[in-house]
Structures are given as structure tokens and as C-alpha cells.
Design a protein around this motif. Structure first.
Motif, PDB file in Angstrom:
ATOM      1  N   ILE A  24       6.997  55.259 -35.459  1.00  0.00           N
ATOM      2  CA  ILE A  24       8.401  55.414 -35.080  1.00  0.00           C
ATOM      3  C   ILE A  24       8.884  56.702 -35.738  1.00  0.00           C
ATOM      4  O   ILE A  24       8.570  56.960 -36.899  1.00  0.00           O
ATOM      5  CB  ILE A  24       9.244  54.253 -35.631  1.00  0.00           C
ATOM      6  N   GLY A  25       9.695  57.497 -35.040  1.00  0.00           N
ATOM      7  CA  GLY A  25      10.156  58.729 -35.659  1.00  0.00           C
ATOM      8  C   GLY A  25      11.445  59.253 -35.082  1.00  0.00           C
ATOM      9  O   GLY A  25      11.977  58.719 -34.102  1.00  0.00           O
ATOM     10  N   LEU A  47       5.818  51.393 -40.428  1.00  0.00           N
ATOM     11  CA  LEU A  47       6.534  50.125 -40.525  1.00  0.00           C
ATOM     12  C   LEU A  47       5.736  49.211 -41.444  1.00  0.00           C
ATOM     13  O   LEU A  47       4.562  48.943 -41.191  1.00  0.00           O
ATOM     14  CB  LEU A  47       6.683  49.510 -39.132  1.00  0.00           C
ATOM     15  N   LEU A  48       6.371  48.754 -42.522  1.00  0.00           N
ATOM     16  CA  LEU A  48       5.715  47.867 -43.484  1.00  0.00           C
ATOM     17  C   LEU A  48       6.240  46.446 -43.312  1.00  0.00           C
ATOM     18  O   LEU A  48       7.412  46.245 -43.007  1.00  0.00           O
ATOM     19  CB  LEU A  48       5.979  48.353 -44.906  1.00  0.00           C
ATOM     20  N   ASN A  49       5.372  45.473 -43.527  1.00  0.00           N
ATOM     21  CA  ASN A  49       5.737  44.047 -43.453  1.00  0.00           C
ATOM     22  C   ASN A  49       6.381  43.707 -42.111  1.00  0.00           C
ATOM     23  O   ASN A  49       7.377  42.984 -42.060  1.00  0.00           O
ATOM     24  CB  ASN A  49       6.664  43.661 -44.612  1.00  0.00           C
ATOM     25  N   GLU A  55      10.602  43.470 -43.675  1.00  0.00           N
ATOM     26  CA  GLU A  55      10.224  44.611 -42.844  1.00  0.00           C
ATOM     27  C   GLU A  55      11.007  45.848 -43.284  1.00  0.00           C
ATOM     28  O   GLU A  55      12.206  45.778 -43.535  1.00  0.00           O
ATOM     29  CB  GLU A  55      10.505  44.311 -41.374  1.00  0.00           C
ATOM     30  N   SER A  56      10.301  46.974 -43.398  1.00  0.00           N
ATOM     31  CA  SER A  56      10.958  48.218 -43.797  1.00  0.00           C
ATOM     32  C   SER A  56      10.204  49.410 -43.234  1.00  0.00           C
ATOM     33  O   SER A  56       9.038  49.300 -42.845  1.00  0.00           O
ATOM     34  CB  SER A  56      11.037  48.320 -45.323  1.00  0.00           C
ATOM     35  N   VAL A 132      17.887  58.118 -45.763  1.00  0.00           N
ATOM     36  CA  VAL A 132      19.070  57.250 -45.825  1.00  0.00           C
ATOM     37  C   VAL A 132      19.172  56.438 -44.535  1.00  0.00           C
ATOM     38  O   VAL A 132      19.409  55.219 -44.570  1.00  0.00           O
ATOM     39  CB  VAL A 132      20.353  58.076 -46.080  1.00  0.00           C
ATOM     40  N   GLU A 133      18.977  57.088 -43.384  1.00  0.00           N
ATOM     41  CA  GLU A 133      19.098  56.405 -42.092  1.00  0.00           C
ATOM     42  C   GLU A 133      18.109  55.252 -41.932  1.00  0.00           C
ATOM     43  O   GLU A 133      18.432  54.241 -41.328  1.00  0.00           O
ATOM     44  CB  GLU A 133      18.939  57.398 -40.940  1.00  0.00           C
ATOM     45  N   ILE A 134      16.902  55.388 -42.482  1.00  0.00           N
ATOM     46  CA  ILE A 134      15.904  54.313 -42.336  1.00  0.00           C
ATOM     47  C   ILE A 134      15.977  53.308 -43.475  1.00  0.00           C
ATOM     48  O   ILE A 134      15.218  52.341 -43.495  1.00  0.00           O
ATOM     49  CB  ILE A 134      14.468  54.873 -42.200  1.00  0.00           C
TER      50      ILE A 134
END
Length: 182
Positions: A24-25, A47-49, A55-56, A132-134
Motif C-alpha cells: 500500500i502506498g 501491513l503488519l498484523n 493491524e498497522s 503521521v497519516e498512517i
């Protein structure tokens, strides 16, 4: 720490994150008053978890592109180095601080109503905004704020002290008296 099986003199502090097939970008446009061509910064996240309450997203790689070939070599080098840092994991927010502290000896530029000390600092600002946005950085945790409004002051291009303030269109160092007006 993990000792590398192929070279026992290399100690890995973190295992390198593997790149999935799809990321994702976001792509950001930097328009400077000194160039007819914009610079485009694309930051892809891993994307983690996935699918869990934890999820982050975290920055994984960066690409910088422009029609202006004057910057080609250093932008390729910069993207490779930043991407390598991002893939190591951990807290990579220091990348923002380091880039935002770079001052162009020829002087910075006013961009979108604020003084930006160099093109590298502008790229650092884009990375910070993306983080900051993510949700990788808290919105109040801006790194190396260059206007002195509650964040850390910017570094002076002459003495290096983080005492540079911006007032009445001038960047002025409280430590050594350096002044750069727009």
C-alpha cells in the motif's frame, strides 16, 4: 542480536523485513520555486498484523522521481539508503529528523507558506507527513519542527545548534546570530 551464518563478523540487530508482492502506498508532489519540474515522492508501506485488532502500517520503501535529471544520482542513492533503513524495522522516525536538519548552503525556499531549508528537508517533511497519516507517528509528535512552535528548533546552518527560529520572514539563530532572510 543474531550472528550471520555466512559471515560471523556481521551481527544483525533486526532481521530484514521481507517484501510482499503488493504494498500500500502514497505519492506526494513537491514543487519548488527553483525548478520547473516537480519531484514525486512515493512511500510504500508494509501491513503488519493484518486482520487483527493490532493491524498497522509502517514505511517499507521510498521512491523519488523527477524530470529534473540534475538530482538523479543523489535521489537514487537516497531512496536506496532510506528503503534499506525502513526494511530493518524498529523506530525509523530518525530518518525524518536527519533529513529535516539538512540546510542548503545556497539558502532554502519558501514552500506552501513556510521556510524549508533544503530540498532534502522538504523530502523529510513529506516522509513525516506520511508517517503521521498512517499512524506510525502521532500527529503531535512532529520531528525536528523548523518553526519553533512547540517542537524542536531547527539546526543552524552556521553553528549547528538547534536554536534557529523563524520570525518576520527571517531564519535567525539564537546561538550565533546567523540570519537568512527570504
Amino acid at each position: 542480536p543474531v550472528v550471520d551464518a555466512k559471515n560471523p563478523n556481521v551481527i544483525w540487530m533486526h532481521e530484514k523485513l521481507e517484501r510482499p508482492e503488493e504494498l500500500i502506498g502514497s505519492t506526494y508532489k513537491i514543487k519548488t520555486p527553483v525548478s520547473d519540474h516537480a519531484m514525486y515522492v512515493t512511500i510504500n508501506d508494509i501491513l503488519l498484523n493484518e486482520g487483527t485488532v493490532h493491524e498497522s502500517r509502517r514505511p517499507f520503501e521510498i521512491f523519488i522521481n523527477s524530470k529534473n535529471m540534475e538530482h538523479y544520482a543523489w535521489t537514487v542513492a537516497l531512496t536506496r539508503m532510506i528503503s534499506a533503513v525502513f526494511r530493518r524495522g524498529g523506530d525509523v522516525s530518525f530518518v525524518v529528523e536527519e533529513l529535516k536538519a539538512v540546510f542548503d548552503p545556497r539558502g532554502g525556499q519558501w514552500m506552501e507558506g513556510r521556510y524549508v531549508p533544503s530540498l532534502l528537508a522538504a523530502i523529510g517533511g513529506v516522509i513525516e507527513r506520511h508517517m503521521v497519516e498512517i499512524g506510525f507517528l502521532a500527529s503531535g509528535a512532529a520531528v525536528g519542527v523548523a518553526n519553533g512552535d512547540g517542537g524542536r528548533l531547527a539546526a543552524c546552518p552556521r553553528c549547528g545548534e538547534r536554536r534557529l527560529i523563524f520570525q518576520e520572514g527571517c531564519a535567525t539563530c539564537l546561538a550565533c546570530g546567523f540570519s537568512k532572510c527570504s
